[in-house]
Design a protein around this motif. Structure first.
Motif, PDB file in Angstrom:
ATOM      1  N   SER A   1      10.741   3.162  -8.370  1.00  0.00           N
ATOM      2  CA  SER A   1      10.312   2.162  -7.204  1.00  0.00           C
ATOM      3  C   SER A   1       8.747   1.434  -7.726  1.00  0.00           C
ATOM      4  O   SER A   1       8.874   0.107  -7.414  1.00  0.00           O
ATOM      5  N   GLN A   2       7.809   2.219  -8.282  1.00  0.00           N
ATOM      6  CA  GLN A   2       6.712   1.526  -8.722  1.00  0.00           C
ATOM      7  C   GLN A   2       6.960   0.424  -9.794  1.00  0.00           C
ATOM      8  O   GLN A   2       6.324  -0.604  -9.723  1.00  0.00           O
ATOM      9  N   ILE A   3       7.814   0.728 -10.619  1.00  0.00           N
ATOM     10  CA  ILE A   3       8.176  -0.102 -11.794  1.00  0.00           C
ATOM     11  C   ILE A   3       8.638  -1.451 -11.088  1.00  0.00           C
ATOM     12  O   ILE A   3       8.405  -2.907 -11.755  1.00  0.00           O
ATOM     13  N   HIS A   4       9.579  -1.144 -10.270  1.00  0.00           N
ATOM     14  CA  HIS A   4      10.428  -2.349  -9.516  1.00  0.00           C
ATOM     15  C   HIS A   4       9.164  -3.093  -8.751  1.00  0.00           C
ATOM     16  O   HIS A   4       9.342  -4.556  -8.897  1.00  0.00           O
TER      17      HIS A   4
ATOM     18  N   SER B   1      -4.453  -1.351  -9.268  1.00  0.00           N
ATOM     19  CA  SER B   1      -5.196  -1.192 -10.434  1.00  0.00           C
ATOM     20  C   SER B   1      -5.762   0.496 -10.391  1.00  0.00           C
ATOM     21  O   SER B   1      -5.745   1.337 -11.225  1.00  0.00           O
ATOM     22  N   PRO B   2      -6.468   0.852  -9.107  1.00  0.00           N
ATOM     23  CA  PRO B   2      -6.832   2.347  -9.177  1.00  0.00           C
ATOM     24  C   PRO B   2      -5.724   3.272  -9.445  1.00  0.00           C
ATOM     25  O   PRO B   2      -5.876   4.231 -10.025  1.00  0.00           O
ATOM     26  N   ILE B   3      -4.747   2.810  -8.865  1.00  0.00           N
ATOM     27  CA  ILE B   3      -3.420   4.073  -9.055  1.00  0.00           C
ATOM     28  C   ILE B   3      -2.948   3.912 -10.325  1.00  0.00           C
ATOM     29  O   ILE B   3      -2.461   5.008 -11.009  1.00  0.00           O
ATOM     30  N   MET B   4      -2.526   2.818 -10.954  1.00  0.00           N
ATOM     31  CA  MET B   4      -1.901   2.400 -12.041  1.00  0.00           C
ATOM     32  C   MET B   4      -2.527   2.647 -13.319  1.00  0.00           C
ATOM     33  O   MET B   4      -2.160   3.224 -14.397  1.00  0.00           O
ATOM     34  N   ILE B   5      -3.994   2.403 -13.368  1.00  0.00           N
ATOM     35  CA  ILE B   5      -4.849   2.583 -14.620  1.00  0.00           C
ATOM     36  C   ILE B   5      -4.695   4.164 -14.772  1.00  0.00           C
ATOM     37  O   ILE B   5      -4.952   4.634 -15.955  1.00  0.00           O
ATOM     38  N   LYS B   6      -4.719   5.080 -13.687  1.00  0.00           N
ATOM     39  CA  LYS B   6      -5.045   6.355 -14.177  1.00  0.00           C
ATOM     40  C   LYS B   6      -3.815   7.070 -14.051  1.00  0.00           C
ATOM     41  O   LYS B   6      -3.527   8.272 -13.790  1.00  0.00           O
TER      42      LYS B   6
ATOM     43  N   LYS C   1       0.818  -1.346  -0.110  1.00  0.00           N
ATOM     44  CA  LYS C   1      -0.017  -0.041   0.278  1.00  0.00           C
ATOM     45  C   LYS C   1       0.835   1.366  -0.052  1.00  0.00           C
ATOM     46  O   LYS C   1       0.555   2.213  -0.908  1.00  0.00           O
ATOM     47  N   ASN C   2       1.842   1.228   1.038  1.00  0.00           N
ATOM     48  CA  ASN C   2       2.808   2.175   0.983  1.00  0.00           C
ATOM     49  C   ASN C   2       3.514   2.634  -0.391  1.00  0.00           C
ATOM     50  O   ASN C   2       3.590   3.811  -0.788  1.00  0.00           O
ATOM     51  N   LEU C   3       4.396   1.550  -0.848  1.00  0.00           N
ATOM     52  CA  LEU C   3       4.946   1.555  -2.071  1.00  0.00           C
ATOM     53  C   LEU C   3       4.009   2.016  -3.375  1.00  0.00           C
ATOM     54  O   LEU C   3       4.488   2.699  -4.055  1.00  0.00           O
ATOM     55  N   SER C   4       2.818   1.608  -3.404  1.00  0.00           N
ATOM     56  CA  SER C   4       1.986   1.808  -4.760  1.00  0.00           C
ATOM     57  C   SER C   4       1.505   3.102  -4.686  1.00  0.00           C
ATOM     58  O   SER C   4       1.239   3.646  -5.735  1.00  0.00           O
ATOM     59  N   GLN C   5       1.426   3.728  -3.371  1.00  0.00           N
ATOM     60  CA  GLN C   5       0.993   5.222  -3.306  1.00  0.00           C
ATOM     61  C   GLN C   5       1.708   6.106  -3.448  1.00  0.00           C
ATOM     62  O   GLN C   5       1.563   7.611  -3.696  1.00  0.00           O
ATOM     63  N   LYS C   6       2.943   6.038  -3.755  1.00  0.00           N
ATOM     64  CA  LYS C   6       4.205   7.032  -3.799  1.00  0.00           C
ATOM     65  C   LYS C   6       4.416   7.223  -5.355  1.00  0.00           C
ATOM     66  O   LYS C   6       5.159   6.931  -6.150  1.00  0.00           O
ATOM     67  N   ARG C   7       3.355   8.191  -5.672  1.00  0.00           N
ATOM     68  CA  ARG C   7       3.411   8.387  -7.351  1.00  0.00           C
ATOM     69  C   ARG C   7       4.776   9.041  -7.805  1.00  0.00           C
ATOM     70  O   ARG C   7       4.688   8.642  -8.779  1.00  0.00           O
ATOM     71  N   SER C   8       5.365   9.712  -6.929  1.00  0.00           N
ATOM     72  CA  SER C   8       6.369  10.472  -7.611  1.00  0.00           C
ATOM     73  C   SER C   8       7.653   9.345  -7.762  1.00  0.00           C
ATOM     74  O   SER C   8       8.580   9.825  -8.270  1.00  0.00           O
ATOM     75  N   ASP C   9       7.525   8.418  -7.035  1.00  0.00           N
ATOM     76  CA  ASP C   9       8.693   7.347  -6.955  1.00  0.00           C
ATOM     77  C   ASP C   9       8.374   6.477  -8.082  1.00  0.00           C
ATOM     78  O   ASP C   9       8.022   5.188  -7.926  1.00  0.00           O
ATOM     79  N   ILE C  10       8.092   6.814  -9.294  1.00  0.00           N
ATOM     80  CA  ILE C  10       8.145   5.865 -10.685  1.00  0.00           C
ATOM     81  C   ILE C  10       9.046   4.672 -10.412  1.00  0.00           C
ATOM     82  O   ILE C  10       8.750   3.840 -10.835  1.00  0.00           O
TER      83      ILE C  10
ATOM     84  N   SER D   1       3.522   7.283 -18.597  1.00  0.00           N
ATOM     85  CA  SER D   1       2.963   5.909 -19.490  1.00  0.00           C
ATOM     86  C   SER D   1       3.856   4.658 -19.144  1.00  0.00           C
ATOM     87  O   SER D   1       3.650   3.643 -19.555  1.00  0.00           O
ATOM     88  N   ILE D   2       5.176   4.951 -18.756  1.00  0.00           N
ATOM     89  CA  ILE D   2       6.009   3.725 -18.569  1.00  0.00           C
ATOM     90  C   ILE D   2       5.466   2.813 -17.126  1.00  0.00           C
ATOM     91  O   ILE D   2       5.424   1.662 -17.411  1.00  0.00           O
ATOM     92  N   CYS D   3       4.895   3.455 -16.180  1.00  0.00           N
ATOM     93  CA  CYS D   3       4.491   2.955 -15.211  1.00  0.00           C
ATOM     94  C   CYS D   3       2.836   2.135 -15.398  1.00  0.00           C
ATOM     95  O   CYS D   3       2.750   1.316 -15.224  1.00  0.00           O
ATOM     96  N   SER D   4       2.136   3.057 -16.104  1.00  0.00           N
ATOM     97  CA  SER D   4       0.974   2.207 -16.716  1.00  0.00           C
ATOM     98  C   SER D   4       1.331   0.925 -17.704  1.00  0.00           C
ATOM     99  O   SER D   4       0.554   0.272 -17.523  1.00  0.00           O
ATOM    100  N   SER D   5       2.118   1.326 -18.514  1.00  0.00           N
ATOM    101  CA  SER D   5       2.487   0.253 -19.635  1.00  0.00           C
ATOM    102  C   SER D   5       2.945  -0.988 -18.957  1.00  0.00           C
ATOM    103  O   SER D   5       2.610  -2.010 -19.045  1.00  0.00           O
ATOM    104  N   ALA D   6       3.779  -0.729 -17.836  1.00  0.00           N
ATOM    105  CA  ALA D   6       4.390  -1.862 -17.026  1.00  0.00           C
ATOM    106  C   ALA D   6       3.377  -2.680 -16.161  1.00  0.00           C
ATOM    107  O   ALA D   6       3.289  -3.943 -16.180  1.00  0.00           O
ATOM    108  N   PHE D   7       2.205  -1.899 -15.977  1.00  0.00           N
ATOM    109  CA  PHE D   7       1.302  -2.449 -14.814  1.00  0.00           C
ATOM    110  C   PHE D   7       0.262  -3.368 -16.113  1.00  0.00           C
ATOM    111  O   PHE D   7       0.160  -4.394 -15.752  1.00  0.00           O
ATOM    112  N   TYR D   8      -0.015  -2.679 -17.147  1.00  0.00           N
ATOM    113  CA  TYR D   8      -0.652  -3.607 -18.225  1.00  0.00           C
ATOM    114  C   TYR D   8       0.127  -4.593 -18.729  1.00  0.00           C
ATOM    115  O   TYR D   8      -0.501  -5.741 -18.810  1.00  0.00           O
TER     116      TYR D   8
END
Length: 140
Positions: A47-50, A75-80, A36-45, A84-91
């Motif tokens: 880390s989110q990709i990792h 999904s609520p964080i990554m879909i929106k 939860k903590n890692l996924s909500q840090k939107r500025s830390d792209i 685009s690199i984060c979104s693409s990795a999620f998809y």
């Protein structure tokens, strides 16, 4: 920031090389605490990709319920996501799960998340999802 990203990269590499000798349940419980903590840090792209890459490794060995647990947070964080690199990795993760977990072929949540990529702000993601859905076997 950078230290977190390096740590997550080390965890991912460790999991890839030792996944068969590690108890998946222990990994799931440990990650469950931090996701939860890692996924909500939107500025830390980075880390989110990792994190998404770690989930890709884990999803090969997790139960459907465990995979859904992670996806419900992401999904609520990554879909929106504005990156685009984060979104693409999620998809990429969603597509891999759909194609490789037979339990997910008819899962409405996963299909809904995949369809939502067609409305992404990112042209890269829209193209990625169009290519994914442009297959007769997926539309049946």
């Amino acid at each position: 920031g950078e230290f977190r990203a390096m740590s997550l990269e080390i965890v991912r590499r460790y999991l890839e090389s030792n996944i068969n000798s590690i108890k998946n349940h222990e990994i799931f419980l440990t990650l469950k605490i931090h996701i939860k903590n890692l996924s909500q840090k939107r500025s830390d792209i980075t880390s989110q990709i990792h994190l998404i890459k770690i989930l890709l490794v884990l999803s090969r060995h997790c139960t459907k319920e465990e995979v859904i647990y992670f996806l419900n947070y992401l999904s609520p964080i990554m879909i929106k996501h504005s990156n685009s690199i984060c979104s693409s990795a999620f998809y990429d993760l969603l597509i891999w799960i759909y194609e490789n977990h037979s339990d997910f072929k008819k899962d409405l949540r996963l299909c809904r998340w995949l369809v939502s990529g067609l409305a992404s702000r990112s042209q890269i993601v829209r193209q990625q999802i169009r290519i994914f859905w442009d297959n007769e076997s997926r539309l049946t």
